[in-house]
Design a protein around this motif. Structure first.
Motif, PDB file in Angstrom:
ATOM      1  N   ALA A   1       0.898  -0.299   1.824  1.00  0.00           N
ATOM      2  CA  ALA A   1       1.345   0.993   1.307  1.00  0.00           C
ATOM      3  C   ALA A   1       1.486   2.017   2.429  1.00  0.00           C
ATOM      4  O   ALA A   1       2.429   2.818   2.439  1.00  0.00           O
ATOM      5  N   LEU A   2       0.553   1.992   3.387  1.00  0.00           N
ATOM      6  CA  LEU A   2       0.633   2.918   4.527  1.00  0.00           C
ATOM      7  C   LEU A   2       1.870   2.629   5.379  1.00  0.00           C
ATOM      8  O   LEU A   2       2.527   3.541   5.878  1.00  0.00           O
ATOM      9  N   GLU A   3       2.180   1.357   5.527  1.00  0.00           N
ATOM     10  CA  GLU A   3       3.381   0.984   6.283  1.00  0.00           C
ATOM     11  C   GLU A   3       4.637   1.475   5.558  1.00  0.00           C
ATOM     12  O   GLU A   3       5.564   2.018   6.185  1.00  0.00           O
ATOM     13  N   ALA A   4       4.659   1.312   4.226  1.00  0.00           N
ATOM     14  CA  ALA A   4       5.800   1.777   3.430  1.00  0.00           C
ATOM     15  C   ALA A   4       5.931   3.296   3.497  1.00  0.00           C
ATOM     16  O   ALA A   4       7.042   3.841   3.590  1.00  0.00           O
ATOM     17  N   LEU A   5       4.786   4.001   3.481  1.00  0.00           N
ATOM     18  CA  LEU A   5       4.804   5.459   3.543  1.00  0.00           C
ATOM     19  C   LEU A   5       5.286   5.944   4.914  1.00  0.00           C
ATOM     20  O   LEU A   5       6.062   6.910   5.000  1.00  0.00           O
ATOM     21  N   SER A   6       4.839   5.270   5.975  1.00  0.00           N
ATOM     22  CA  SER A   6       5.294   5.658   7.324  1.00  0.00           C
ATOM     23  C   SER A   6       6.800   5.451   7.466  1.00  0.00           C
ATOM     24  O   SER A   6       7.490   6.253   8.103  1.00  0.00           O
ATOM     25  N   ASN A   7       7.322   4.394   6.850  1.00  0.00           N
ATOM     26  CA  ASN A   7       8.777   4.169   6.872  1.00  0.00           C
ATOM     27  C   ASN A   7       9.516   5.254   6.104  1.00  0.00           C
ATOM     28  O   ASN A   7      10.565   5.739   6.533  1.00  0.00           O
ATOM     29  N   PHE A   8       8.932   5.653   4.964  1.00  0.00           N
ATOM     30  CA  PHE A   8       9.560   6.691   4.142  1.00  0.00           C
ATOM     31  C   PHE A   8       9.572   8.033   4.887  1.00  0.00           C
ATOM     32  O   PHE A   8      10.564   8.765   4.851  1.00  0.00           O
TER      33      PHE A   8
END
Length: 449
Positions: free
Chosen positions: A223-230
């Motif tokens: 989720a943190l990786e997805a948030l950093s991408n967003f």
């Protein structure tokens, strides 16, 4: 008859202890039993606790027969009594379960995790239990999740000829059809009734307890990786969330919660009492975040890459206006607000003067709502503590010479704080330890409030 003494006592004994005299130990410390015989007792105890009683009874029968042939009937009776004791225990256990072999399933879910518990009954014993924590990033119903699990479970147990299954959950029709067609193992799904309901209760209780104890945050790193991408940043090592709680501007409390790839980072949780009692969430949030950043900088600690605020566009813009530009260059600020009718599933994410529906951001909605809810919970808990303390306090505490004992006497005599406030000087003088001067001081102080 296994020993329960410590090794240091075992090595230094010269005669048997009281456990041997009570017939609860075979006294291996002084050689009353051979090493091989004692090793067999240990092995039998392990097998017994593991539910493997068939082999134990077989071995005990063999020993009983051997001593009978030797006409050592006293020894033979010991083994006979052991066999009877095991069989009596099995009978009691069978009364509890009502089944010889059965696999019981229960599922419990909370907002972020799921737990499926499996209770195994073998030879009438509740022999073992296991807990499974399936990855449920998507919003899957309990029926769907359990059905998928059952299909995998029976395939993994294909070496068993027959499986008796019991659950109080619905199973998908497609899964039922799949299970019926299997030849190995043959599946029999029992219906829930008064005879087996106790097993469901045990299994459900275990699932609930396991879910409460399990801190499974394996999904957070994704989720943190997805948030950093967003957010279009390289990496998020830590994200912090802030919230405010108060009662009409009184006892204003702020919370800071943190989360890293391993889940909640509780060593970075903070509670703050806002200095000014003002009914202004914007001001309170700005003060709390400023204090937190200042403390991190003064301690030369790493700043979080992202700060989340519980609130809408107004809270977010207000906080950003009150912070130095160099801070805004180092930290990304976002906020999460409630949707229509304050329903969580319609929450919004605010970022870069844009609003996003969390229903459209499935990869990051879970982590944002976890942070927002955790900061809200933490802030409310602090505010409630302060409010309770304030309610217990009164103007009496601020009067010089009023100690705990006199305060207690006042409350005991008048019954409540409101009654003390209504008391006249003569009423106060009737309390032991309060003279005319003290009564006037108390009356004067209370009437100023």
């Amino acid at each position: 008859k296994l020993r329960n003494c410590k090794d240091i006592n075992f090595k230094n004994r010269s005669r048997p202890c009281i456990e041997y005299q009570m017939n609860r130990c075979s006294a291996p410390c002084v050689g009353y039993i051979s090493e091989n015989e004692y090793a067999k007792d240990v092995k039998n105890a392990i097998n017994f606790l593991s539910g493997d009683t068939k082999k134990i009874i077989k071995d005990l029968n063999k020993n009983m027969d051997a001593y009978s042939i030797k006409e050592d009937y006293e020894r033979a009776i010991i083994y006979r009594d052991k066999i009877n004791a095991i069989r009596d225990t099995q009978k009691k256990q069978n009364v509890l379960t009502g089944f010889k072999d059965l696999d019981v399933f229960a599922i419990k879910k909370n907002k972020y995790n799921s737990c499926i518990s499996v209770l195994k009954v073998e030879e009438g014993w509740i022999n073992s239990s296991q807990n499974f924590y399936p990855d449920t990033k998507e919003n899957i119903s309990e029926e769907h999740l359990l059905s998928i699990f059952l299909e995998r479970y029976v395939i993994e147990n294909e070496n068993r000829k027959k499986l008796n299954l019991l659950t109080d959950q619905k199973i998908r029709e497609e899964t039922k059809d799949f299970l019926k067609k299997l030849d190995n193992p043959k599946i029999n799904i029992h219906k829930l009734d008064s005879k087996n309901n106790n097993l469901i209760e045990i299994c459900s209780s275990q699932a609930k307890d396991a879910l409460n104890r399990n801190n499974s945050f394996f999904w957070v790193s994704f989720a943190l990786e997805a948030l950093s991408n967003f957010l279009k940043i390289k990496r998020i090592n830590r994200i912090e969330a802030f919230d405010i709680s108060h009662t009409s501007g009184r006892q204003v409390s702020a919370s800071c919660v943190a989360l890293n790839k391993d889940g909640p980072d509780k060593k970075n949780y903070r509670l703050m009492n806002i200095k000014s009692d003002v009914n202004n969430d914007y001001f309170a949030l700005s003060e709390a975040i400023s204090r937190r950043i200042k403390n991190l900088q003064n301690s030369k600690l790493i700043l979080p890459e992202v700060i989340l605020i519980d609130g809408g566009k107004g809270q977010l813009n207000s906080v950003q206006k009150n912070l130095d530009k160099n801070i805004l260059d180092k930290i990304i600020f976002i906020s999460v607000s409630k949707g229509p009718n304050r329903k969580e599933k319609y929450d919004f994410l605010h970022f870069n003067n844009k609003r996003f529906e969390l229903t459209e951001l499935k990869d990051i909605s879970k982590i944002l709502q976890l942070l927002r809810n955790e900061s809200h919970r933490f802030a409310i808990s602090q505010h409630r503590k302060r409010r309770s303390k304030s309610l217990l306090a009164s103007g009496i505490d601020e009067i010089n010479g009023i100690g705990i004992k006199l305060h207690s006497n006042l409350l005991r005599h008048f019954g409540s704080k409101s009654k003390i406030m209504e008391a006249s000087i003569d009423d106060l003088k009737s309390i032991p330890g309060i003279g005319s001067v003290k009564a006037k001081e108390i009356h004067s102080a209370l009437n100023k409030k």
